[in-house]
Design a protein around this motif. Sequence first.
Motif, short mmCIF file in Angstrom:
data_model
loop_
_atom_site.label_atom_id
_atom_site.label_comp_id
_atom_site.label_asym_id
_atom_site.label_seq_id
_atom_site.Cartn_x
_atom_site.Cartn_y
_atom_site.Cartn_z
N SER A 234 36.25 41.82 44.51
CA SER A 234 36.60 40.72 43.96
C SER A 234 35.89 39.43 44.65
O SER A 234 35.19 39.52 45.84
CB SER A 234 38.12 40.49 44.56
OG SER A 234 38.28 40.91 45.70
N PHE A 235 35.76 38.30 43.96
CA PHE A 235 35.07 37.15 44.53
C PHE A 235 36.13 36.13 44.21
O PHE A 235 36.79 35.83 43.45
CB PHE A 235 33.76 37.08 43.35
CG PHE A 235 33.04 38.05 43.44
CD1 PHE A 235 31.83 38.01 44.38
CD2 PHE A 235 33.04 39.26 42.80
CE1 PHE A 235 30.79 38.75 44.36
CE2 PHE A 235 32.05 40.48 42.92
CZ PHE A 235 30.92 40.17 43.74
N ASP A 236 35.78 35.04 45.34
CA ASP A 236 36.37 33.80 45.32
C ASP A 236 35.90 32.78 44.31
O ASP A 236 36.27 31.74 44.21
CB ASP A 236 36.84 33.23 46.55
CG ASP A 236 35.64 33.24 47.53
OD1 ASP A 236 34.27 32.94 46.94
OD2 ASP A 236 35.53 33.19 48.74
N GLN A 237 34.50 32.99 43.79
CA GLN A 237 34.28 32.14 42.79
C GLN A 237 33.41 32.89 41.75
O GLN A 237 32.97 34.07 41.97
CB GLN A 237 32.82 31.35 43.50
CG GLN A 237 33.29 30.25 44.32
CD GLN A 237 32.02 29.39 45.20
OE1 GLN A 237 31.02 29.69 44.74
NE2 GLN A 237 32.22 29.11 46.34
N GLN A 263 40.22 35.18 36.61
CA GLN A 263 41.83 35.08 37.15
C GLN A 263 42.68 35.10 36.05
O GLN A 263 43.77 35.92 36.37
CB GLN A 263 41.83 33.71 38.23
CG GLN A 263 43.10 33.96 38.98
CD GLN A 263 42.89 33.09 40.30
OE1 GLN A 263 42.31 31.91 40.13
NE2 GLN A 263 43.62 33.37 41.38
N ASP A 278 43.10 42.28 42.56
CA ASP A 278 43.09 41.01 43.77
C ASP A 278 43.67 39.90 43.02
O ASP A 278 42.61 38.96 42.10
CB ASP A 278 41.82 40.93 44.58
CG ASP A 278 41.93 39.84 45.37
OD1 ASP A 278 43.06 38.84 45.56
OD2 ASP A 278 40.82 39.68 46.15
N ASP A 280 44.33 36.74 43.79
CA ASP A 280 43.64 35.54 44.46
C ASP A 280 42.47 35.25 44.10
O ASP A 280 41.88 34.33 44.32
CB ASP A 280 44.00 35.45 45.88
CG ASP A 280 45.46 35.68 46.44
OD1 ASP A 280 46.61 34.84 45.36
OD2 ASP A 280 45.85 36.15 47.44
N ALA A 281 41.70 36.55 43.57
CA ALA A 281 40.32 36.27 43.34
C ALA A 281 40.03 35.39 42.12
O ALA A 281 40.79 35.50 41.26
CB ALA A 281 39.90 37.66 43.31
N ALA A 282 39.04 34.57 42.03
CA ALA A 282 38.67 33.86 40.87
C ALA A 282 38.04 34.78 39.94
O ALA A 282 38.36 34.66 38.78
CB ALA A 282 37.34 33.04 41.47
N ARG A 313 34.60 39.43 48.36
CA ARG A 313 35.62 38.94 49.35
C ARG A 313 36.42 40.36 49.79
O ARG A 313 36.86 40.81 50.88
CB ARG A 313 36.41 38.06 49.22
CG ARG A 313 37.06 37.88 47.61
CD ARG A 313 38.14 36.96 47.44
NE ARG A 313 39.57 37.35 47.69
CZ ARG A 313 40.20 36.58 47.89
NH1 ARG A 313 40.46 35.38 47.45
NH2 ARG A 313 41.73 37.03 47.67
N ASP A 314 36.29 41.28 48.71
CA ASP A 314 36.93 42.63 48.96
C ASP A 314 36.57 43.57 48.04
O ASP A 314 36.00 43.43 46.83
CB ASP A 314 38.37 42.55 48.47
CG ASP A 314 39.23 43.83 48.84
OD1 ASP A 314 38.98 44.51 49.90
OD2 ASP A 314 40.15 44.18 48.15
#
Lengths: 493, 355
Positions: A234-237, A263, A278, A280-282, A313-314
């Motif tokens: 998973s990635f936040d962007q 998302q 995930d 919360d991931a983007a 991120r994960d």
Amino acid sequence: MGTVENTFQTDRKALAERLKGILPAHCLLVDDEDLRPYECDGLTAYRELPLAVCLPETEAQVVDILWTCHQLGVPVVARGAGTGLSGGAMPHAQGVVLSMARFNKILRVDRAARLAVVQPGVRNLAVSEAAAPFGLYYAPDPSSQIACTLGGNVAENSGGVHCLKYGLTVHNILRIRVVSIEGEIFEIGSEAPDAPGYDLLALLIGSEGMLGVVTEVTVKLVPKPALAQVVMASFDQVGKAGEAVAAIIAAGIIPAGLEMMDQPATAAVEPYVKAGYDLDAAAILLCESDGTPEEVAEEISRVTAVLTAAGARDIRVSQSEAERLRFWAGRKAAFPAVGRITPDYYCMDGTIPRKRLAEMLAAIAAMEKKYGLRCANVFHAGDGNLHPLIMYDAAQPGEWTRAEAFGAEILELSVRLGGSITGEHGVGIEKINQMCVQYKTRELEVFHRIKAAFDERGLLNPGKAVPSLHRCAEYGQMHVHHGELKFPELERF
Amino acid sequence: MRLSDLVAVIVEAAANKEPLRIRAGGSKDFYGGMLAGKLFDVSAHRGIVAYEPTELYVTARCGTPLVEIEAALAERGQMLAFEPPHFGRATLGGCVAAGLAGPRRQQAGGVRDFVLGVKLVDGCGLVHDFGGQVMKNVAGYDVSRLLAGSLGTLGVLAEVTLKVLPQPRAEQTLRFDMDEGAALAVLNEWGGQPLPISASFWSTGQLWLRLSGAQAAVASAVARLADQFGGQTVDGEKHWISVREQTHSAFAGASLWRLALPTTSPALGLEGLSAIEWGGGLRWYAGDAVPAAVLRERAGQAGGHAVLYRAPESQRCLEDAFAPLAPPLLALHRRLKKSFDPQGILNPGRLYAEF
């Protein structure tokens, strides 16, 4: 979009009489209520009632139907399971639907030669099921594989998750048997490599039922890998996820599948499949590795290192077959899951160079605001094939028109970014105007000449896949300058 | 040499109805029908136009030598996976037009499987862009792949985009002592198993097998096959080049026939068998011990076809290179040829005498 120019006038009664002479009663539908189930394919926004539906059971009947339609000048639209998403099997109002549903036999599975000979109405997944006892399977796996047929796969050059590593339909078909609109049978390709002459197999595959009707398909089977494992990152962007895709390829890894969901897509599917995404991931990436246990272990460790370096991120690696299937369940169920949170959705199918992913997603986000509609993105990241799902409500006035314009803008941007208006769903009736964006007049003329070489009177699936120059001119996309148009003296409008 | 120069030559030839013989490196002059027409040298239209390692494609002009393309790919650890022969100085245009793949064909696919897009100058001098640079594109008919193996009869492939792949991480060659029948049997058996086989070659009682892929996968396959079938690990690098370039003694001889057969086709029992490639799918016959008609008939009965691959001119002008097409297919070929090259000026007779 959604309309077929009509130049045909069919005498319905005379046609029905002729067809009754070819087909037994249970193979011919002519009453409106019987025709209704055939009025559209998977793209339900476009509907048309045909004059008759033929359900032949033998190749001789197919020959007779096509010969008769050719004689009478009646359009013919061949159809498999009708799972197509671009209206490729939408009937013609003056024509016949030729359903190949009863050609549903697997004629031969040859373990030693690693091939299967099947009829076009056989479902994609049924081929792999029949090959499984021999440790073999058929690699192209469109998401609709439980229902879609091989004949339709040939018509659309269908893909799926495995295409990145194992190729599209065109890479996995050895031979097809075809009936021309004039009722002539010919075979293209063979069980031996490099059949002599032009590679007509490449031309027929993906031709959307415009060049001939397939009555038999020989497919290549490949050894089933001993093991498959999937890495979920998973990635936040969204941009970082896109860069991770490029980094995997740059590291010399061709995964068995490399898929991405943004998302809105994970939010839609998680309550439905409980895959453990995930939320919360983007964006999340699913990267599958297959092969021998040693090979998979080596590839997974390399992929994990690349994903970590790319800023995941994960990262989770499936620890069992059940878990692998659960990770995939959300991706595979993305369409129905989105279908649960919106009255209607419009699935697009553009392809772009991988490195433009982030740019395209940012543009789609801007379009959501512009058109006032939400969009979830699932795609075959490994080969840059996007499937934006535009959510709308057909009951709300104007929403479908906005969704349609939204989709058209995505496709036109795909072309500008160096891609294509369709990766695997075909042009059909849906994207026919965007063909005027992707191709110049000259190429469209070549397409028309190829069509004429197979079907001079233009009776097979008319109005689909390749737009008339007239249509492009109306769409405002005919590029006429510096004598680029071949016969400038001819009147075109 | 610019694209407009190519166009100018074709426009003039079309106006004069003057046949052209398209040629760059000239490495495959021996292949196909007899050469005819005025020489049209396109070798100066060359150079790599775009190479994107992370997008897995390379675009280059027709006259670009394959060595130049392969060197650029190798710098980034990538390759042309269909392993085309060079035969001296093969160029990209000729490579795609001839459609000849090398030892990796059975595993990786043929030339057409890697063609993503082309810039084509047709027989009227019109320039067309078909396909593109992305892996998946089903918009319109797949003209790009149709052109692979068309021997320049439909147009000049001014520019081609090919899909490229990473070079394998590891490679190992095994050699076995085996007769023809045993080799065919094991090749078909192994082909159905998840083994990383990337090439096979049988000749004079020896079977060579190349394994490529992940380090661990190659190592375990080598251990298993060597143990079960008595194979020896050997340094295969020079060997596979000699197979690709046909400098191996199995390809010697005045005339050479190339028989494409289903891999499971049993030994034909004809004199002259000199080599087997592609897991049994490609069989070479050297010499003239067996009449052409017999070779063609036997190949056809086995579900394949025979090509007169390399032969003295005296034989080439008597015998068609390729197996004849069924009448409905020949009619289609003629119509397609006419739609791309209405004056019939491009490489006439190179593919079939009829056009």
